[in-house]
Design an enzyme around this catalytic site. Structure first.
Site, short mmCIF file in Angstrom:
data_model
loop_
_atom_site.label_atom_id
_atom_site.label_comp_id
_atom_site.label_asym_id
_atom_site.label_seq_id
_atom_site.Cartn_x
_atom_site.Cartn_y
_atom_site.Cartn_z
N GLY A 192 82.91 61.93 104.87
CA GLY A 192 84.36 61.96 104.98
C GLY A 192 85.05 60.66 104.63
CG ASP A 193 86.31 56.30 104.87
OD1 ASP A 193 86.35 56.04 103.64
OD2 ASP A 193 86.84 55.59 105.73
CB ALA A 194 81.06 58.45 101.30
CG ASN A 198 82.89 53.32 106.10
OD1 ASN A 198 83.13 52.32 106.77
ND2 ASN A 198 83.84 54.15 105.70
#
Length: 267
Positions: A192-194, A198
């Site tokens: 979802g926020d690659a 992260n």
């Protein structure tokens, strides 16, 4: 640039919220500030990270992130363990155990971008293979994200706020493109926020773990891949997108990459 460029280690001192001070075992280091004012602190004494979001920031839901971390960990994903999550009138916090690794944008990996980019792809492949989309309780579908895009447009966020690649589009053109979604290639549980920050790497440069899973949910795998590869341009410069695909073990899909990057920008 877009809002993404505003996230990073703060250049000026920030005030540490009282709730974070109450949970610290020793001196705190402010390691990250995102574009919405969310803060992340490192407590080396306790071996923990403490995230903070001020009240009135609905875009950042630390309770939702804690729930996703716990679920993903229970399914075998390599993610930090949740120590505590809570809130008061001033805001909310999430405390997680530190892992023995560095972000893919740590100075060492900025200097070795090919290694880092390949590890980002390998990490996504592991996440997508390990988590079962058929039992995932969280959604990151195109339909949900189109609703988010419309909400942002209703607040006046438009082409001037988008990435340079998309600023020549009108709002109508962008909407038309997003309504013409490509068929789902393979449904997986997406990060979802690659973005590169992260992903954590171990000392050898191999994938170690994922962090910041506040948007984790079921979607096409290209929803992650398109952004993971794009983020290498923001963090390392051009020339490393192919390493992400190689680490994942897939050939690039230009149509889906273009679609999910536009969806990311608007939603």
């Amino acid at each position: 640039m877009t809002e993404r460029a505003l996230a990073g280690a703060p250049e000026e001192p920030v005030e540490t919220p009282g709730a974070i001070l109450d949970r610290a075992a020793g001196p705190l280091e402010t390691v990250w500030e995102n574009e919405l004012g969310g803060l992340t602190f490192r407590d080396r004494t306790a071996g923990r990270y403490l995230k903070w979001v001020a009240a009135g920031t609905p875009e950042l839901d630390l309770d939702a992130e804690a729930a996703r971390l716990r679920w993903a960990a229970a399914q075998g994903a390599r993610v930090p363990s949740v120590v505590e999550a809570g809130s008061d009138r001033s805001g909310s916090w999430l405390v997680t155990a530190a892992l023995r690794g560095d972000s893919a944008v740590a100075p060492r990996w900025i200097a070795e971008p090919g290694t880092a980019a390949r590890a980002i792809g390998a990490g996504l492949r592991e996440l997508h293979d390990r988590l079962d989309a058929s039992v995932c309780p969280f959604d990151w579908s195109i339909e949900r994200r189109l609703e988010q895009a419309e909400e942002r447009l209703s607040r006046g966020i438009g082409p001037a706020d988008w990435s340079p690649e998309h600023r020549a589009l009108s709002i109508r053109q962008a909407r038309d493109l997003l309504r013409d979604a490509p068929p789902v290639d393979e449904p997986v549980v997406c990060h979802g926020d690659a973005c590169a920050p992260n992903t954590l790497l171990d000392e050898s440069g191999a994938f170690l773990a994922h962090v910041d899973l506040g948007a984790l949910g079921t979607a096409d795998r290209w929803a992650d891949l398109a952004i993971a590869s794009w983020s290498t341009v923001w963090n390392y410069g051009p020339g490393y997108e192919a390493a992400v695909y190689a680490g994942y073990g897939i050939e690039p899909d230009p149509e889906r990459i273009a679609y999910y990057r536009l969806l990311w920008d608007l939603s």
